[in-house]
Enzyme design. Sequence first.
Site, PDB file in Angstrom:
ATOM      1  CG  ASP A 115       0.156  69.179  66.925  1.00 58.06           C
ATOM      2  OD1 ASP A 115      -1.071  69.207  66.767  1.00 58.06           O
ATOM      3  OD2 ASP A 115       0.951  68.837  66.024  1.00 58.06           O
ATOM      4  CG  MET A 145      -4.157  66.460  70.300  1.00 64.15           C
ATOM      5  SD  MET A 145      -2.807  65.669  69.382  1.00 64.15           S
ATOM      6  CE  MET A 145      -1.755  67.086  69.080  1.00 64.15           C
ATOM      7  CG  HIS A 192      -1.165  72.059  63.237  1.00 69.82           C
ATOM      8  ND1 HIS A 192      -2.523  72.227  63.064  1.00 69.82           N
ATOM      9  CD2 HIS A 192      -1.013  70.968  64.038  1.00 69.82           C
ATOM     10  CE1 HIS A 192      -3.165  71.269  63.711  1.00 69.82           C
ATOM     11  NE2 HIS A 192      -2.272  70.498  64.324  1.00 69.82           N
ATOM     12  CG  HIS A 219      -4.666  69.623  67.234  1.00 71.25           C
ATOM     13  ND1 HIS A 219      -4.058  68.556  66.603  1.00 71.25           N
ATOM     14  CD2 HIS A 219      -5.768  69.099  67.833  1.00 71.25           C
ATOM     15  CE1 HIS A 219      -4.756  67.457  66.816  1.00 71.25           C
ATOM     16  NE2 HIS A 219      -5.796  67.760  67.572  1.00 71.25           N
ATOM     17  CG  ASP A 232      -2.527  66.829  62.452  1.00 72.88           C
ATOM     18  OD1 ASP A 232      -1.440  66.466  61.969  1.00 72.88           O
ATOM     19  OD2 ASP A 232      -2.633  67.331  63.591  1.00 72.88           O
ATOM     20  CG  MET A 291      -6.992  63.693  64.841  1.00 74.19           C
ATOM     21  SD  MET A 291      -5.603  64.834  64.600  1.00 74.19           S
ATOM     22  CE  MET A 291      -4.192  63.758  64.834  1.00 74.19           C
ATOM     23  CB  SER A 330       2.820  70.017  62.325  1.00 74.59           C
ATOM     24  OG  SER A 330       2.978  69.598  63.665  1.00 74.59           O
ATOM     25  CG  MET A 354       0.464  66.541  72.187  1.00 71.82           C
ATOM     26  SD  MET A 354       1.604  65.304  71.523  1.00 71.82           S
ATOM     27  CE  MET A 354       1.705  65.843  69.808  1.00 71.82           C
TER      28      MET A 354
END
Length: 217
Positions: free
Chosen positions: A35, A68, A33, A66, A175, A137, A8, A37
Amino acid sequence: MENIASASILSADFCNLGRDIQKAEEAGCRYIHFDVMDGVFVPNISYGIPILKAVSKVVKGTLDVHLMIIDPIKYVKDFAANGADIITFHAESESDIAGTIKVIHSCGKKAGLAIKPGTPVSAVEPYLDLLDMVLVMTVEPGFGGQGFIYSTIDKIAEVKSMIESRGLDIPIQVDGGINGETAELVKNAGAEILVAGSYLFGADDMRAAADKLICRN
């Protein structure tokens, strides 16, 4: 079976992001990875399309995105066009789940569905036949460096049982709070793709840390 380590980059050095990605891949991390957000679905804000586009130029393995975010279906095509190989979104988001999976596949990408620690596994069950990955998660999404939630181990095992009962071959990704100790717990429960950030990028020896996720002999 060899597990997959997914590094990540939320925990990487953003002044030296390309260097850290190369370091993670050389250590044995087959996935990077990414992320995303939005400050709405989760209280934090990370990064988006411009950073993904830049990262995609240096990643040699799989770019594991990913989302979110509150309405992922609106942005799937943009992420697909800018380097994502796997696009995972949350069952708790506001987008139509089946419709979002369909758009991801129409872009030629793999689709993953994520659930928060408090969400029952029944949320993913109707979509298992459509998915390429399930993400459980193991912390509340939104911040790096959190402590592992041990109650999620049973959730991983439950998802694994559902997948096997249908005769499917879908990997489970985990994760949050993954390190050398918790890696063994989630692998024993059925997880195959292990995301780690601070554990990997904060290690004195990243290869040795990644080895504990991968179980390389």
